[in-house]
Design a protein around this motif. Structure first.
Motif, PDB file in Angstrom:
ATOM      1  N   SER A  20       0.824  -1.218   0.000  1.00 11.45           N
ATOM      2  CA  SER A  20       0.000   0.000   0.000  1.00 11.45           C
ATOM      3  C   SER A  20       0.852   1.261   0.000  1.00 11.45           C
ATOM      4  O   SER A  20       0.671   2.137   0.843  1.00 11.45           O
ATOM      5  N   VAL A  22       2.125   4.998  -0.923  1.00  8.97           N
ATOM      6  CA  VAL A  22       1.353   6.225  -1.121  1.00  8.97           C
ATOM      7  C   VAL A  22       0.774   6.268  -2.538  1.00  8.97           C
ATOM      8  O   VAL A  22       1.501   6.089  -3.516  1.00  8.97           O
ATOM      9  N   TYR A  25      -3.805   2.153  -3.372  1.00 13.38           N
ATOM     10  CA  TYR A  25      -4.656   1.635  -2.308  1.00 13.38           C
ATOM     11  C   TYR A  25      -5.605   0.526  -2.770  1.00 13.38           C
ATOM     12  O   TYR A  25      -6.450   0.080  -1.995  1.00 13.38           O
ATOM     13  N   HIS A  69      -3.494   5.137   9.603  1.00 14.32           N
ATOM     14  CA  HIS A  69      -3.221   5.120   8.174  1.00 14.32           C
ATOM     15  C   HIS A  69      -2.658   3.775   7.764  1.00 14.32           C
ATOM     16  O   HIS A  69      -1.900   3.138   8.490  1.00 14.32           O
ATOM     17  N   ASP A  71      -1.408   3.421   4.496  1.00 15.32           N
ATOM     18  CA  ASP A  71      -0.443   3.606   3.415  1.00 15.32           C
ATOM     19  C   ASP A  71       0.973   3.548   3.967  1.00 15.32           C
ATOM     20  O   ASP A  71       1.222   3.827   5.131  1.00 15.32           O
TER      21      ASP A  71
END
Length: 200
Positions: A20, A22, A25, A69, A71
């Protein structure tokens, strides 16, 4: 409250092992939706693809938001060299010095995945005088694919293009003492950060 240790480990392993970086996703959102469904929940998204899981409470006049998060840091294909190696651009605060020798995965737009090795151009102290001193950055580091390619045309033929996302192998580990960790060297996120809380 009874804690299902095995369930926590399995879910953590799944999320750590799902790439994942940046802006990439697709896979992690699918896993999030699947995991939420196991507990009778649904995932919604805003226009920036931020995911939300809403849980009803005894009093819905107020709400509490808990943020996290999924990411991680990674790279993208910046240039495909004539010899078939790949130059990258960092996504987030990647430390190239810590990525030398790591396995990476190139994710193409058509859904293919190709593994490779992150290496410095001056990779051997027996050949390059500056092997120990050259700065490891996006100009000195490159990806060598685990494919029989020796030209840019052959790399393009695999479906790899400029802008394709590159993730780092997370190397999930569960120690005998009950610690979960994965490769921290890409710098952050759920996947590539050392986890030091006991699971039992």
């Amino acid at each position: 409250m009874e804690v299902n240790r095995d369930l926590i480990i399995d879910i953590t392993r799944d999320f750590i092992n799902t790439p994942s970086p940046v802006s990439y996703y697709d896979e992690i959102h699918q896993l999030l939706e699947k995991t939420a469904a196991r507990f009778g929940c649904e995932v919604s998204y805003d226009r920036k693809r931020t995911a939300y899981i809403t849980l009803a409470g005894e009093d819905d006049s107020k709400c509490v938001c808990i943020g996290a998060h999924l990411d991680t840091l990674g790279m993208m294909v910046r240039q495909i060299n004539r010899d078939g190696t790949i130059m990258t651009r960092a996504l987030g605060g990647v430390s190239y010095a810590s990525l030398e020798g790591e396995t990476v995965i190139v994710h193409t737009r058509n859904g293919q995945k190709y593994s490779g090795l992150m290496m410095c151009k001056s990779h051997s102290v027996h050949v390059f005088d500056d092997a120990r001193t050259v700065e490891r950055d996006e100009n000195s580091m490159m990806v060598i694919l685990d494919e029989e390619v020796s030209s840019d045309e052959e790399v393009y033929a695999l479906g790899i293009e400029h802008g394709d996302i590159i993730s780092v192998e997370p190397r999930f580990q569960l120690s005998a003492s009950g610690y979960i960790k994965s490769d921290p060297r890409a710098g952050g996120g759920t996947q590539l950060q050392r986890l030091t809380r006991r699971t039992g």
